[in-house]
Each structure stands twice: as C-alpha cells, then as structure tokens.
Design an enzyme around this catalytic site. Structure first.
Site: not given
Ligand code: CA
Ligand code: CA
Length: 588
Positions: A136, A200-203, A262, A280, A322, A324, A491
């Site tokens: 990004r 990043s990596g919440g999942e 993230w 999340n 979810d 976020d 998006w």
């Molecule tokens: Ca998420």
C-alpha cells in the site's frame, strides 16, 4: 541497424539531460512531511498530509475542464508479476516513488514516466499474506524510500539509486506476520523523526502492535502492543501494560489475540497523536472469548513521544463478524472542535473528538445492516443477538454453529480503500460496498502459521445492479448527500480537490472524476485493468498532474464468495497512469 540508431539517440538525449538538470534525488525533511497537505509541488505522505484528508488545494484541473484530461505517460510494472496494485505514489523533485505487488518498488521520472530504478525484494518460500500479494505504499524521509514487505521486513532504499541502506525484520513470517501498509513518519521532540509501522496477520493469531523506529537505522525506539495484557517498551526497557490482563479476555486467549494493525496510521501534529486502527480478535469464533476483547476492532490514539495509549475507542466489542477496526482515522475541524472521522468495516461512520476520543456520533453509511440495531449514545453498538453466528457447542455434533446472514459482509461496508475529506464542501467521500454474508462458527485451536478463524462464510450481493457505492457524507449529521453506485465492489481510494472534484477508480478499470457537490460524473477513462490503488495530484512547472495505479486484485477475487464470481472476468494489470490537461486547455 535501426535499433542501434535509436539507442544512440536515446543515450545522447540522456547525456543532454544530465548536463542541464540537477541530479534527481529526494531530500525530504520532517517539515516537508508535516506541511505536506498545504504544499502542492510535492506529495510526501500517504494520505496527502499526515491527517489523511486526501485533499489538494489545486484548482487548475476543475469542474469546467476535467473532461479534457489526457494521459501524460504510463509505465508498466512488467514481468509476470501482476496481482493487485493497492499503492499510493509519492512525488518529490521530479521523481515519483511507488510500490507494487510482490514487495517491489520504483522510482520514475515525473516528466516522462521513464524508470530511474526498480527494487525487487527477494521473497522466501512460505510467506502467508492473507489478502493477495499487495503493497500500500512507502515513505520518504531524508534520502530514503522505506516500505514494508510480505515477509514482514522494513526495507530502507537509497532514493537516488534504489540500493538497500538498511533492512529490519519486524517479525516471523512463518507465524503469519507480514507488512503491507505505508509506514508513517512522525516528528518527535525526544527522538527526532520516527517511522511508525504496524503488523499484518490477524487471521493467524498474531498480536497487533505499533512500533516506532529510528529512520536512520530502523532500530526500535518504542513499541506498543494493542492487546490487553501485553507490555510496551521504550528505549529498550519495558514500560506499561496495555489495559489490565484478563479484564476483557478470558484465560490465555489474549496471547494470540489478533488486533493486527495492518492498515497503518495517520498523525495529527496539533495533538501529537498517531491514530492506528486494530483488526479482528482471533479467532473469529466470538463464543470462545466472551468479553469486549480490547483493544481489537478499535481506534487507538498513541503519544508518539512515548508510545503510550492516550485514548482508545472500540467500534465492535466482542466482534463475531471480522469487522476489523483498522480503517483510517481522518482529522478535520468543525464547529470549533478538533474532530476525526472513520468509516468502519461494521457499516457505521463514526465521528470522535480527536483530542480525547469522546464519541460525537455514528450513522450507518451502508444499507440493511443486520448485526446491530444502531450505535448507542455511549458509542457502543446495540447488538441484534440473533445475528451473531451461533456457538458450535450448541449444535448437535458440536461441529458447526447456527449460520446467519449478516450485513455488511466481513469485507466490510468499507475496507482498505481510504476516503477523502474536502474542507470546501465539508463532506467525506467514502468508497463503500453493499453486501452481506452467510457466516457460521466452527471449533478451532491455535497452531502457528495456520489460519485461526473458527468460521466459514460466503459473501453475497444485496442488490442486482450494484455493490460499490461512493457516498458523500456530512460528518455533522451523518446524512448521505449523494451516492454514485458501481456494479463491482469499490476497492480503490479517493482524492478530492479545490477544483470541486472527487477522483477514484473502479474494478472495471474506469478512472472517474465526479462533481464534489452533486456527485455528477464529469470524466471517465479506461485504464485497462481494475483500479484498487489511490490517486494523487501535484503541480510541476505550472501544470497540475494526477496519477493513479491500475491493476486488479486484492481481497475481493480471493474471498468474495458469490461476488468473486461476478468479477472473475476482470483482467489483471500493473500500470501507473499520469494525467494532465493539454497546455492550451489549462491556460483557459
Ligand atoms: Ca480480519
Ligand atoms: Ca505536499
């Protein structure tokens, strides 16, 4: 023979240029960054200013002439690497800097679009990006261009050459960590300019945090975990605990609690606070973690000198969908108050006092929201209990909880694409999506490097003719002043200008300009692939330029369920486009 001749001419041209033009090199000061929103000759922050308004005072391109906009140049990101292009370019002293998919970066001549350097990060096997191989954007400070990578590193490049000056590992990519947001550069009295990054990596059950680093070395100055029970650091020593252990989390779940930071942050120099959102809670199955699960799905205001949390505001306590809470916090002033607005994944548009986090109001910005009846006067959602996906333990075999149809879908009323605010119209321009999902819970246990969801889902459209909808929102009343619908989900981010325009792109590939007051479409240009990146504008030698990257991808084709099928025909790409007015039109 012909090719040789062309080459000789090109070399001679390059030689001429180098004799007459000063060496192209960024030298970006912290003042350039703090003042970025006001200065029209450069774009040195993500958000066209650290407050994130994405507003330009430029008026050369305006409502009366925007239909004459033509491409000035374009450059391909090339190779076999396409996928989603979610970046925002930066511009300084005749050079454009931007990132691309697969952790790549470019410097390009703003006059011609010719490449000055390209950096390809060597990615290891086994990276775990949740939502496409996107990036990004980067940051400029001093002589450096700094960006995050899919294997969870920060890389500082020499802006002149693209050579690596320093590289730091944020965390273990094998545990699910990565970093794709644009780092945030902020001024401090105690430490000089600092670079702020999230994770990043919440999942995957990582623990969200914000870190501040020396821009010279990449060493950590302070860190602030966002999940209750974890302890921050300052100058290499432990400082305070975030919250109180087990106050809003049961047992040991806070140790893998999620809250990934993230999407990066914004900064307001009037308050000295950086505003970061948190993702999340992990896992998605909310029945495993009764309580508010702080500070997941929240906005945090962090003192950039110390890394202490000044205030927090949670949009979705005990999240089960979810939702976020990462979406950008945009500072603005109204009614003599220092305010900030944020459009949440959960479908509500919030206005807060940015000095203390006091709740001012929240209104739905998408239709048919099911999970909550409204946001109460205290800022907490009034839940619809029957719209929370059921507990697997209540099912016959314990394997699948009751499925519900929830609106919005987990991809949100709004997602990563940043909104814009115009101090002229006093409206926010919010790229939103109207969709819902079937969602259910399943049993799950934490395992390093494995998806930690405990949920299944299918996203579905709500309307036959559109999912995307650009909405102009009055932040004092929540009123939607106008909306412009789009068939595919939006998006890409938004740019607004004093020329009375709102710019954004669509997955169908159109780069559009709308009248900021009425929403009427004034211009549309086919860029050849879907737009999921963020436009900018600047002026150079008396001309106004507008750039946007085109290249379809991101989370929708991967996770969009039935919606993904409706966009499966869209082609990938990877082109940076730059537009301007023909000289004759600009003069009129
Ligand atoms: Ca998420
Ligand atoms: Ca500027």
């Amino acid at each position: 023979m012909k090719a040789f001749k062309w080459y000789a001419t090109a070399s001679a041209f390059a030689l001429t240029l180098s004799l007459t033009v000063p060496v192209l090199a960024a030298d970006v000061t912290i003042d350039d960054i703090v003042n970025d929103a006001k200065t029209t000759h450069d774009v040195v922050t993500n958000g066209l200013g650290t407050q994130g308004q994405r507003y330009s005072p430029l008026t050369t391109i305006n409502k009366d002439n925007v239909q004459g906009l033509v491409p000035a140049w374009t450059i391909s990101l090339g190779g076999e690497k396409m996928k989603g292009q979610e970046t925002q370019p930066l511009v300084k002293d005749g050079v454009m800097y931007f990132t691309g998919s697969y952790s790549r970066a470019w410097a390009v001549d703003t006059k011609t679009g010719h490449e000055i350097w390209q950096y390809d990060h060597r990615l290891p096997e086994g990276i775990l990006p949740c939502c496409d191989v996107i990036n990004r954007g980067g940051s400029l400070i001093g002589n450096k261009f700094i960006f995050g990578t899919l294997d969870a590193k920060l890389v500082a490049l020499d802006a002149k050459t693209g050579k690596v000056i320093w590289s730091k590992t944020i965390d273990d990519f094998k545990a699910g960590y990565s970093f794709s947001a644009a780092p945030l550069i902020v001024p401090t009295k105690a430490h000089g300019p600092l670079l702020l990054n999230g994770v990043s990596g919440g999942e995957f059950g990582v623990v969200g945090r914000v870190e501040a680093r020396s821009v010279e070395t990449g060493e950590i100055v302070w860190s602030r975990p966002v999940i209750e029970g974890h302890v921050g650091t300052l100058n290499g020593k432990p400082t305070t605990m975030t919250g109180t252990k087990n106050e809003t989390w049961p047992g040991d779940l806070w140790k893998t609690g999620g809250g990934a930071t993230w999407l990066g942050g914004t900064f307001d120099s009037e308050t000295g606070l950086a505003y970061f959102g948190t993702g999340n809670p992990a896992p998605w199955n909310s029945h495993m973690r009764p309580g508010d699960n702080k500070w997941t799905c929240s906005r945090l205001a962090i003192d950039v000198e110390t890394g202490e949390i000044k205030w927090g505001f949670q949009t979705t306590p005990n999240d089960g969908w979810d939702f976020d809470g990462v979406n950008e916090v945009v500072s603005f002033d109204a009614d003599g108050k220092k305010l900030a607005a944020t459009a949440d994944r959960n479908g509500f548009f919030y206005v807060l006092d940015r000095t203390n986090g006091a709740f001012q109001g929240a209104w739905p910005f998408v239709e048919k929201i099911t999970w909550a009846k409204e946001i109460g006067k205290d800022g907490r959602p009034v839940f619809n209990p029957e719209n929370r996906p059921g507990n697997p333990k209540d099912s016959k075999d314990g394997k699948k909880g009751n499925s519900v149809f929830a609106v919005p879908s987990f991809l949100g009323g709004k997602n990563q694409m940043p909104m814009a605010y115009s101090p002229d119209t006093k409206l926010f321009y919010v790229p939103s999506n109207e969709w819902g999902m079937d969602i259910w819970n399943e049993p799950v246990a934490y395992k390093k490097g494995a998806a930690y969801l405990g949920a299944g889902f299918t996203i579905k459209p709500l309307f036959e003719d559109h999912i995307g909808s650009m909405k102009a929102i009055d932040p004092m009343t929540g009123k939607i002043v106008w909306q412009a619908n789009n068939r595919a989900p939006l998006w890409g981010g938004v740019l607004t200008t004093a020329g009375g325009l709102v710019f954004y792109g669509t997955p169908e590939g159109e780069f559009k300009a709308l009248d900021a007051t009425s929403g009427k479409e004034l211009y549309s240009f086919n860029t050849g692939s879907g737009i999921v990146g963020n436009p900018i504008t600047w002026e150079e030698n008396g001309e106004q330029f507008i750039s946007v990257i085109s290249g379809w991808g991101g989370a929708v084709p991967l996770w969009g369920g039935e919606v993904a099928k409706t966009v499966a025909h869209l082609n990938q790409g990877g082109m940076m486009w730059t537009f301007k007015l023909p000289k004759k039109m600009a003069a009129n």
